[in-house]
Design a protein around this motif. Sequence first.
Motif, short mmCIF file in Angstrom:
data_model
loop_
_atom_site.label_atom_id
_atom_site.label_comp_id
_atom_site.label_asym_id
_atom_site.label_seq_id
_atom_site.Cartn_x
_atom_site.Cartn_y
_atom_site.Cartn_z
N ALA A 84 -13.00 -15.22 28.52
CA ALA A 84 -11.84 -14.38 28.25
C ALA A 84 -11.67 -13.33 29.35
N LEU A 85 -12.78 -12.86 29.91
CA LEU A 85 -12.70 -11.86 30.98
C LEU A 85 -12.06 -12.46 32.24
N THR A 86 -12.31 -13.72 32.52
CA THR A 86 -11.67 -14.38 33.66
C THR A 86 -10.16 -14.47 33.43
N VAL A 87 -9.79 -14.82 32.20
CA VAL A 87 -8.36 -14.88 31.85
C VAL A 87 -7.73 -13.50 32.01
N LEU A 88 -8.40 -12.48 31.52
CA LEU A 88 -7.87 -11.12 31.62
C LEU A 88 -7.78 -10.67 33.08
N GLY A 89 -8.74 -11.07 33.89
CA GLY A 89 -8.69 -10.75 35.32
C GLY A 89 -7.46 -11.36 35.97
N MET A 90 -7.15 -12.59 35.59
CA MET A 90 -5.95 -13.25 36.13
C MET A 90 -4.70 -12.49 35.69
N LEU A 91 -4.63 -12.13 34.40
CA LEU A 91 -3.44 -11.43 33.90
C LEU A 91 -3.29 -10.05 34.55
N LEU A 192 -13.67 -3.47 29.83
CA LEU A 192 -13.38 -4.33 28.68
C LEU A 192 -14.58 -5.08 28.16
N LYS A 193 -15.58 -5.25 28.98
CA LYS A 193 -16.72 -6.10 28.63
C LYS A 193 -17.47 -5.54 27.42
N ALA A 194 -17.89 -6.46 26.55
CA ALA A 194 -18.63 -6.06 25.33
C ALA A 194 -20.03 -5.60 25.70
#
Length: 194
Positions: A84-91, A192-194
Motif C-alpha cells: 500500500a505504501l508503494t501505491v501511496l508513493g505513486m499517488l 504514514l508507515k505503521a
Amino acid sequence: MPAKKTFNDDQVVEKIMHLFWKQGYYHTSMDDIVTTSGVKKQSLYNALGDKHTLYLKALSRYHQQTLTACARNMQKLERAGESALTVLGMLFSRGLKTDAQPQGDLMANAVAEFGASDADVQRAVTWFYDDYLTLIAAAILKGQASQQVTTQQSSMALAQSLLDARIGLQTRLRLGSQIDVAQQQQVWLAFLKA
C-alpha cells in the motif's frame, strides 16, 4: 449548407488543455488557441465554445485522464503485489517531475489563477480533488487493513494531509522551485508507515 467540420473535438481539446496547462488561462489568448489547435476561431466558437468554455473542457479532460491513469496504476501495482505504501508513493508523486508535460498540475494552476472567483472553475477543481482524495483514502484504508499504514488517524484525515502536501509541491514546482520529489515522498511514506 453549413461547412463540414474538419477536426476532431477530442484532439483539439487535448492540444488546448496542454496550452492552458503550460501558459495558464490569463496568459493564453484566443489567437494562441487558434494557432495551437489549427482551427479557425469561428469554427472553435461554433463547435466548442468560447475561451472560458474551452478552459472548462480542458479541466474536465485533465480530470478524466489523470484519474483514469491513477486508477490503472493502482490496479497494476496491486496486481503485482506491491505494498500500500508503494501505491501511496505513486499517488503522491505521479506526474510531479516530468519533461513530458508542464510543471505542476493543471488543477493547482487553476486554483492559483482563479481562487474562488469563478464558480465553474471552483466546481471543476473541487470535483477533481474530491476524486483524487477518494483514491488516496482507499489506498490508505487498504494499508491500514494490512497493518502497513498507521491507524493513529482516519484514512480520510491521512489522505487529506497527503493530498495537501502534493498540492503544495505542485504549486512550488510551478513557481520553478527545485524540489527533491523523491525525498518528499520518502518523508510522507515514513509518516504514514505503521
